[in-house]
Design a protein around this motif. Sequence first.
Motif, PDB file in Angstrom:
ATOM      1  N   ASN A  95       0.858  -1.186   0.000  1.00 41.54           N
ATOM      2  CA  ASN A  95       0.000   0.000   0.000  1.00 41.54           C
ATOM      3  C   ASN A  95       0.894   1.236   0.000  1.00 41.54           C
ATOM      4  O   ASN A  95       1.261   1.737   1.064  1.00 41.54           O
ATOM      5  CB  ASN A  95      -0.924  -0.004   1.220  1.00 41.54           C
ATOM      6  N   PRO A  96       1.247   1.751  -1.182  1.00 41.64           N
ATOM      7  CA  PRO A  96       2.167   2.890  -1.284  1.00 41.64           C
ATOM      8  C   PRO A  96       1.707   4.142  -0.529  1.00 41.64           C
ATOM      9  O   PRO A  96       2.535   4.939  -0.105  1.00 41.64           O
ATOM     10  CB  PRO A  96       2.248   3.159  -2.792  1.00 41.64           C
ATOM     11  N   ALA A  97       0.409   4.302  -0.331  1.00 42.73           N
ATOM     12  CA  ALA A  97      -0.099   5.481   0.382  1.00 42.73           C
ATOM     13  C   ALA A  97       0.351   5.512   1.835  1.00 42.73           C
ATOM     14  O   ALA A  97       0.321   6.568   2.473  1.00 42.73           O
ATOM     15  CB  ALA A  97      -1.619   5.527   0.302  1.00 42.73           C
ATOM     16  N   ARG A  98       0.784   4.364   2.356  1.00 50.45           N
ATOM     17  CA  ARG A  98       1.256   4.329   3.749  1.00 50.45           C
ATOM     18  C   ARG A  98       2.481   5.204   3.968  1.00 50.45           C
ATOM     19  O   ARG A  98       2.794   5.538   5.096  1.00 50.45           O
ATOM     20  CB  ARG A  98       1.589   2.893   4.165  1.00 50.45           C
ATOM     21  N   LYS A  99       3.176   5.587   2.915  1.00 51.94           N
ATOM     22  CA  LYS A  99       4.354   6.440   3.106  1.00 51.94           C
ATOM     23  C   LYS A  99       3.964   7.772   3.737  1.00 51.94           C
ATOM     24  O   LYS A  99       4.779   8.428   4.370  1.00 51.94           O
ATOM     25  CB  LYS A  99       5.122   6.657   1.803  1.00 51.94           C
ATOM     26  N   ASP A 100       2.712   8.159   3.575  1.00 50.47           N
ATOM     27  CA  ASP A 100       2.215   9.412   4.156  1.00 50.47           C
ATOM     28  C   ASP A 100       1.430   9.184   5.447  1.00 50.47           C
ATOM     29  O   ASP A 100       0.809  10.112   5.966  1.00 50.47           O
ATOM     30  CB  ASP A 100       1.326  10.144   3.143  1.00 50.47           C
TER      31      ASP A 100
END
Length: 131
Positions: A95-100
């Motif tokens: 889940n790439p959005a977890r970076k934020d």
Amino acid sequence: METKPVIAAEQVKEFVGNAHGDLNRVRELLDQEPGLLNAAWDWGGGDWETALGAAAHMGRRDIALFLLERGARIDLFAAAMLGKLEIVRALLADNPARKDALGPHGIPLLVHAQAGGEEASEVVNFLQQLG
């Protein structure tokens, strides 16, 4: 399912509070009440924090490792602070959005990694490359 006794709120608050910096007190409290290990305290407004979460944003590797050795459930923020690059990569690949994502107290993932110092420098570099 077995019903377990509720842990007193003040015990949870003390445990999580001390996990920001007092390893000896964390040990004492966990020895007294093993159920505190994954307990979470709500500082208000849904700002939930576990002892591991507290140790993670404070860069308290010693406390985090102690809690993990005792069976605490690792999360993205603790993995970042501890420099566990493969765990961070895997969770962000899923889940790439977890970076934020924001951790306890609204602290960003990158700040958790920076709190880890030299041991987490690869995670810091990885997160910075993601932008």
